[in-house]
Write a protein that holds these residues in place. Sequence first.
Motif: not given
Length: 433
Positions: A330, A326, A360, A337, A343
Amino acid sequence: MMNFDVTPVEVVTREFVAVILAGFGNELLPLTGEHGDEPCPKALLPISNKPMLDYPLSWVEQSGIKDVLLICPSSHRSAISHYIHSQSSSASFSSVHIDLQTFDESQELSAGTCSVLRHFANRIKEDFILIPCDFIPPPSLPLSKLLNKFRTDTMSDGSIVTSCWYEHKSDKQATQDEWGWGSPAKPTPIVWDHLSGTLLYVDSPYETDKNRHELELRMTLLSRYPQAKLSSMLLDSHVYVCKRAVLDLLARKTRFDSLRDDFFPWLCKLQYQSTKQEKYATSIRIGIIIHRADDGFAIRVNNLPAYLEANRHFVADTSIGDFTRVEEKSTIKNSTIGKHCVIGKMVKIVGCVLLDHCVISDGAKLDGCILGNSTTVGTKAELVKCVTQAGYEVKDNESVRHEKLDISDWAAQPEDSEGDDEDSIGEEESDED
């Protein structure tokens, strides 16, 4: 002279075998659609980052049952076999022997439960428990409770089946109007006698079509069970503890395809029709256990709203799988997840379920979505209440709401755009002429 060093060999017979059915999961499309040549088995869909199949297997193991007959489509055998023999699964269910068997059917034309049981009847030599791979039981409903009810009833009055029905209070956030891509399971009207714990009537689609607004009950039923209760708020768990004789009855009733819609409504009628019981030379009674919502969360994950609700229930805030990265700035809230996801920066994810290997991109926004394995979401794209098939790609800056997105739609887009370009070129040429 007696030899005290020799211990007599004691033969232990199996009391039950658990039969777990893992079908295609058509009701969960496009999530269970194939990813290239690879299937996406329903039984392996994660709930709180744990395969769905783990929940019924744990339930069976905790009851002390050692033998499981796991039945799945032929195309799913490799993936499911790989999982049950993997290190994580083998360690979790080391005391259970799993016999994986397959049946040939297509995702477009699947066999009913009655047909599947007839096909595998030669592998079921004793009483059995039929369990769908999608039933998530609460700790307050151990499988031993159903087994003990079955044992008591079969000893006292020859009960042939014990069924389990449950009450479910849906998450208010997960309404059909909100999501727009699936209807929650509808309760089935049933009649039962609470004094003896006997299921007396199950409404079938045929009865509903014949008389949509009324329930027809025989006077013989009401005179025999004057304190019978009616409910239209209960759901069928599709968990049944059965005597081996059930398979003999199915062998005689070859026209039956569905246990829920065909076999059990017929079986209920036999309970108060003595002449028909004599015909089949067996005692017929269906026991029932009812699990109330206040006693613990139970659900069948047999549609998309239920899948999202189950994940939300088991995750207090957010669960992030192993090896997922991640990036900075964010935000992830109330989401699950999967593993090996990426991410990007300044991504916002709220109330979503992302399966493994999703990517993403920076600035993307996801709200109330379920993304299949290896879904890619482009930079600054926005998805609201969407479900994607494994491998789907959302373009940069694309905005989609309340849609089921599958590969066929995505793959067709470049062709359509090319066609539009050709048309515009043709128009320009004609204008020049």
